[in-house]
Design an enzyme around this catalytic site. Structure first.
Site, PDB file in Angstrom:
ATOM      1  N   ASP A  40       0.785  -1.230   0.000  1.00 33.80           N
ATOM      2  CA  ASP A  40       0.000   0.000   0.000  1.00 33.80           C
ATOM      3  C   ASP A  40       0.818   1.281   0.000  1.00 33.80           C
ATOM      4  O   ASP A  40       0.277   2.363   0.176  1.00 33.80           O
ATOM      5  CB  ASP A  40      -0.987   0.011   1.182  1.00 33.80           C
ATOM      6  CG  ASP A  40      -0.242  -0.013   2.513  1.00 33.80           C
ATOM      7  OD1 ASP A  40       0.983  -0.150   2.495  1.00 33.80           O
ATOM      8  OD2 ASP A  40      -0.917   0.106   3.544  1.00 33.80           O
ATOM      9  N   HIS A 243      27.254   0.999 -12.739  1.00 29.84           N
ATOM     10  CA  HIS A 243      25.962   1.441 -12.213  1.00 29.84           C
ATOM     11  C   HIS A 243      25.932   1.431 -10.680  1.00 29.84           C
ATOM     12  O   HIS A 243      24.910   1.134 -10.071  1.00 29.84           O
ATOM     13  CB  HIS A 243      24.814   0.587 -12.791  1.00 29.84           C
ATOM     14  CG  HIS A 243      24.586   0.852 -14.237  1.00 29.84           C
ATOM     15  ND1 HIS A 243      23.871   0.026 -15.061  1.00 29.84           N
ATOM     16  CD2 HIS A 243      24.983   1.881 -15.013  1.00 29.84           C
ATOM     17  CE1 HIS A 243      23.859   0.526 -16.287  1.00 29.84           C
ATOM     18  NE2 HIS A 243      24.524   1.652 -16.277  1.00 29.84           N
ATOM     19  N   ASP A 271      21.690  14.559 -18.195  1.00 24.46           N
ATOM     20  CA  ASP A 271      22.451  13.337 -17.885  1.00 24.46           C
ATOM     21  C   ASP A 271      23.938  13.680 -17.931  1.00 24.46           C
ATOM     22  O   ASP A 271      24.564  13.566 -18.976  1.00 24.46           O
ATOM     23  CB  ASP A 271      22.087  12.245 -18.906  1.00 24.46           C
ATOM     24  CG  ASP A 271      22.841  10.949 -18.653  1.00 24.46           C
ATOM     25  OD1 ASP A 271      23.478  10.810 -17.592  1.00 24.46           O
ATOM     26  OD2 ASP A 271      22.792  10.067 -19.548  1.00 24.46           O
ATOM     27  N   HIS A 350      31.117   0.252 -22.127  1.00 22.43           N
ATOM     28  CA  HIS A 350      29.828   0.779 -22.597  1.00 22.43           C
ATOM     29  C   HIS A 350      29.975   1.524 -23.924  1.00 22.43           C
ATOM     30  O   HIS A 350      31.060   1.570 -24.503  1.00 22.43           O
ATOM     31  CB  HIS A 350      29.185   1.665 -21.518  1.00 22.43           C
ATOM     32  CG  HIS A 350      30.046   2.823 -21.070  1.00 22.43           C
ATOM     33  ND1 HIS A 350      30.172   3.976 -21.798  1.00 22.43           N
ATOM     34  CD2 HIS A 350      30.816   2.997 -19.951  1.00 22.43           C
ATOM     35  CE1 HIS A 350      30.966   4.819 -21.147  1.00 22.43           C
ATOM     36  NE2 HIS A 350      31.379   4.246 -20.031  1.00 22.43           N
ATOM     37  N   HIS A 354      23.964   8.083 -25.994  1.00 20.63           N
ATOM     38  CA  HIS A 354      22.590   7.661 -26.324  1.00 20.63           C
ATOM     39  C   HIS A 354      21.730   8.890 -26.530  1.00 20.63           C
ATOM     40  O   HIS A 354      22.048   9.972 -26.025  1.00 20.63           O
ATOM     41  CB  HIS A 354      22.023   6.799 -25.171  1.00 20.63           C
ATOM     42  CG  HIS A 354      22.234   7.427 -23.824  1.00 20.63           C
ATOM     43  ND1 HIS A 354      21.414   8.405 -23.330  1.00 20.63           N
ATOM     44  CD2 HIS A 354      23.213   7.254 -22.892  1.00 20.63           C
ATOM     45  CE1 HIS A 354      21.866   8.787 -22.140  1.00 20.63           C
ATOM     46  NE2 HIS A 354      22.965   8.115 -21.852  1.00 20.63           N
ATOM     47  N   HIS A 361      17.591   7.438 -21.530  1.00 26.85           N
ATOM     48  CA  HIS A 361      17.958   6.706 -22.752  1.00 26.85           C
ATOM     49  C   HIS A 361      16.754   6.873 -23.667  1.00 26.85           C
ATOM     50  O   HIS A 361      15.817   6.085 -23.638  1.00 26.85           O
ATOM     51  CB  HIS A 361      18.240   5.234 -22.456  1.00 26.85           C
ATOM     52  CG  HIS A 361      19.476   5.040 -21.622  1.00 26.85           C
ATOM     53  ND1 HIS A 361      19.883   3.828 -21.164  1.00 26.85           N
ATOM     54  CD2 HIS A 361      20.409   5.924 -21.174  1.00 26.85           C
ATOM     55  CE1 HIS A 361      21.001   3.974 -20.458  1.00 26.85           C
ATOM     56  NE2 HIS A 361      21.329   5.240 -20.447  1.00 26.85           N
ATOM     57  N   GLU A 384      29.838  10.335 -23.727  1.00 24.12           N
ATOM     58  CA  GLU A 384      30.291   9.957 -22.392  1.00 24.12           C
ATOM     59  C   GLU A 384      31.365   8.879 -22.394  1.00 24.12           C
ATOM     60  O   GLU A 384      31.147   7.768 -21.899  1.00 24.12           O
ATOM     61  CB  GLU A 384      29.098   9.500 -21.550  1.00 24.12           C
ATOM     62  CG  GLU A 384      28.195   8.460 -22.201  1.00 24.12           C
ATOM     63  CD  GLU A 384      27.009   8.087 -21.300  1.00 24.12           C
ATOM     64  OE1 GLU A 384      27.266   7.670 -20.163  1.00 24.12           O
ATOM     65  OE2 GLU A 384      25.854   8.222 -21.744  1.00 24.12           O
ATOM     66  N   TYR A 388      37.851   2.683 -16.878  1.00 24.20           N
ATOM     67  CA  TYR A 388      37.620   2.166 -15.528  1.00 24.20           C
ATOM     68  C   TYR A 388      38.654   1.081 -15.239  1.00 24.20           C
ATOM     69  O   TYR A 388      38.646   0.037 -15.895  1.00 24.20           O
ATOM     70  CB  TYR A 388      36.198   1.589 -15.431  1.00 24.20           C
ATOM     71  CG  TYR A 388      35.167   2.527 -16.037  1.00 24.20           C
ATOM     72  CD1 TYR A 388      34.584   3.537 -15.290  1.00 24.20           C
ATOM     73  CD2 TYR A 388      34.814   2.414 -17.393  1.00 24.20           C
ATOM     74  CE1 TYR A 388      33.672   4.414 -15.861  1.00 24.20           C
ATOM     75  CE2 TYR A 388      33.903   3.290 -17.978  1.00 24.20           C
ATOM     76  CZ  TYR A 388      33.335   4.283 -17.208  1.00 24.20           C
ATOM     77  OH  TYR A 388      32.437   5.151 -17.781  1.00 24.20           O
ATOM     78  N   ARG A 406      34.665   8.978 -15.996  1.00 26.05           N
ATOM     79  CA  ARG A 406      33.725   9.192 -17.115  1.00 26.05           C
ATOM     80  C   ARG A 406      33.443  10.686 -17.172  1.00 26.05           C
ATOM     81  O   ARG A 406      33.342  11.344 -16.131  1.00 26.05           O
ATOM     82  CB  ARG A 406      32.429   8.396 -16.919  1.00 26.05           C
ATOM     83  CG  ARG A 406      31.414   8.632 -18.029  1.00 26.05           C
ATOM     84  CD  ARG A 406      30.297   7.569 -18.098  1.00 26.05           C
ATOM     85  NE  ARG A 406      29.418   7.574 -16.956  1.00 26.05           N
ATOM     86  CZ  ARG A 406      29.425   6.669 -15.980  1.00 26.05           C
ATOM     87  NH1 ARG A 406      30.285   5.665 -16.020  1.00 26.05           N
ATOM     88  NH2 ARG A 406      28.578   6.738 -14.966  1.00 26.05           N
ATOM     89  N   GLU A 408      30.720  13.172 -19.152  1.00 24.33           N
ATOM     90  CA  GLU A 408      29.503  13.074 -19.968  1.00 24.33           C
ATOM     91  C   GLU A 408      28.847  14.436 -20.123  1.00 24.33           C
ATOM     92  O   GLU A 408      28.535  15.105 -19.130  1.00 24.33           O
ATOM     93  CB  GLU A 408      28.517  12.104 -19.289  1.00 24.33           C
ATOM     94  CG  GLU A 408      27.159  12.027 -19.973  1.00 24.33           C
ATOM     95  CD  GLU A 408      26.256  10.951 -19.374  1.00 24.33           C
ATOM     96  OE1 GLU A 408      26.360  10.661 -18.171  1.00 24.33           O
ATOM     97  OE2 GLU A 408      25.431  10.412 -20.151  1.00 24.33           O
TER      98      GLU A 408
HETATM   99  N1  GLY Z   1      23.015   7.975 -16.464  1.00 31.69           N
HETATM  100  C1  GLY Z   1      22.849   6.913 -17.355  1.00 31.69           C
HETATM  101  C2  GLY Z   1      23.745   7.005 -18.493  1.00 31.69           C
HETATM  102  O1  GLY Z   1      24.703   7.753 -18.470  1.00 31.69           O
HETATM  103  O2  GLY Z   1      23.513   6.407 -19.499  1.00 31.69           O
HETATM  104 MN    MN Z   2      24.246   8.775 -20.300  1.00 35.13          MN
HETATM  105 MN    MN Z   3      24.894   9.412 -17.196  1.00 36.96          MN
END
Ligand code: GLY
Ligand code: MN
Ligand code: MN
Length: 439
Positions: A40, A243, A271, A350, A354, A361, A384, A388, A406, A408
């Site tokens: 609930d 992640h 992002d 990766h 995107h 995304h 991005e 790593y 990273r 981005e």
């Molecule tokens: N924050 C998710 C990505 O960078 O794709």
């Molecule tokens: Mn991203």
């Molecule tokens: Mn991101």
């Protein structure tokens, strides 16, 4: 009485455009299921991006049917008003409010969907609907489609064919209108200023959670309804987990901090990722890896212009980052052989980015019939690159172990190149060092 905060003409215009693509057919878009925890407790609800895109409607348990050229053209099925539920969960527009405030031609209670939808669909020759997003609506759609078939009797009209609504709407959402760009730029700017606040706040001894709090505080203070996705606030070796979102460690002197976070503004999301030293000063090793990744990012952004394809950006990222891995002694051998064997994925697993928009995304195809699609003005995406190097990777030079980076940014394609919508958060080492810890 609540009032919608959006201009309904924007959504009507989009329905008109979608309608032109599907003449003779019907487009059916349902809300997301609600997430309920412990039976609930409700999570904050966010409308399905496609349904929002076409209607501005934010309530759950809703379905839209668009039948271009027919009367009524746009039909919505929504929750009935319910004084008792409304005292618990808040205001509902109900079918009447939906018609009046959202300029919808006809609205019915959602519990009448199975009964009314066959009447609406017997006049069309195909439907656009995305299966598997809302199992309950999928289930109702089965019976609706079967009823339509029964109603046609033996006239030769078989079961209506189902086309993928996401492909249709993804194409529309990919190229942003001026109105959308205003929203997206604001989401990007709020995100950027949040990152700046987080940078200023950061110093040895603060926790990742506190840094997350600074980001969220800034977003909400500036009018965000939500974060665009879970904040990643990863210090030290945690930055090598893509992640990571435990966000529960203390930020230590000498470590780097990687933050991937974005604010949502009027349903559009930023992002951004930045990586910087907790104590405000890069070590030589950190600076070397950082400068390498930054150079790659800037080279790729410089390459963006209409006509190129996203796949080229991916390949450029792979090639340049593999050069960097060779330079740093992370890999050895011939670059082409390494890429052929996907060896670079060990440190850069990766893609380069995107589409970005209502979803982090965002919707839209990268290929059309197997061919990479050319990029057009007003498409928006992230760039991005990252590297790593896990602490436990004994094959990497000792001095680089535990470094995860990273960088981005959010890019809009212009008629000749690109606009960086997230440039107000520093990424040059000298600029970062002036800001970190200067609360
Ligand atoms: N924050 C998710 C990505 O960078 O794709
Ligand atoms: Mn991203
Ligand atoms: Mn991101």
């Amino acid at each position: 009485m609540r009032k919608p905060t959006f201009d309904m003409n924007v959504f009507a215009e989009r329905r008109k455009k979608a309608g032109q693509e599907i003449q003779g057919g019907a487009l059916i878009v349902a809300s997301h299921p609600e997430h309920i925890r412990n039976h609930d407790v409700h999570f904050p609800y966010r409308q399905d991006s496609n349904l929002f895109y076409l209607t501005g409607w934010e309530e759950p348990e809703s379905i839209m049917i668009l039948r271009p050229g027919l009367v009524p053209e746009t039909v919505m099925f929504v929750r009935r008003r319910d004084p008792e539920r409304e005292t618990w969960d808040g205001f509902r527009y109900g079918p009447e409010g939906c018609e009046r405030e959202f300029k919808i031609d006809k609205a019915y209670p959602i519990d009448e969907f199975s009964k009314v939808a066959p009447q609406l669909l017997k006049e069309v020759d195909r439907v656009y609907y995305r299966l598997f997003k809302n199992p309950e609506v999928d289930h109702q759609m089965q019976s609706v489609l079967e009823t339509v078939k029964q109603m046609q009797g033996r006239t030769g009209y078989g079961l209506l064919s189902i086309h993928d609504a996401d492909t249709l709407l993804g194409e529309m959402r990919l190229v942003k209108s001026e109105f959308e760009l205003t929203q997206l730029r604001e989401a990007c700017e709020i995100s950027a200023q949040g990152h700046l606040a987080a940078m200023r706040f950061t110093r040895p001894g603060v926790t990742e959670r506190q840094v997350q709090g600074v980001l969220a505080h800034h977003y909400f203070m500036k009018g965000s309804a939500r974060e665009g996705y879970n904040h990643i606030v990863a210090s030290g070796n945690a930055a090598t987990t893509l992640h990571y979102n435990f966000n529960d460690q203390v930020c230590k002197d000498g470590d780097l901090l990687l933050i991937d976070s974005g604010a949502e503004y009027n349903f559009y999301t930023g992002d951004i990722t930045r990586t910087y030293p907790v104590n405000g000063k890069f070590t030589d090793e950190q600076a070397r890896v950082y400068e390498g990744v930054l150079k790659v990012q800037k080279q790729i952004i410089d390459f963006v212009k209409p006509g190129i394809v996203f796949k080229d950006l991916h390949e450029m990222g792979t090639s340049l980052l593999t050069d960097l891995m060779l330079e740093l002694g992370l890999l050895s051998g011939r670059k082409e052989d390494l890429i052929q064997a996907l060896a670079q994925k060990k440190y850069y697993p990766h893609g380069i980015g995107h589409w970005l928009g209502l979803d982090v995304h965002d919707a839209g195809l990268y290929f059309k019939k197997g061919e990479p699609r050319p990029i057009e003005a007003n498409m928006c995406f992230t760039i991005e690159p990252g590297l790593y190097i896990p602490a436990e990777d004994t094959s990497a030079p000792q001095k680089y172990r535990g470094i995860g980076i990273r960088i981005e940014d959010n890019i809009r394609v212009t008629s000749t190149g690109s606009e960086n919508m997230t440039s107000s958060v520093p990424k040059e080492i000298t600029d970062i060092e002036k800001v970190v810890g200067k609360a």
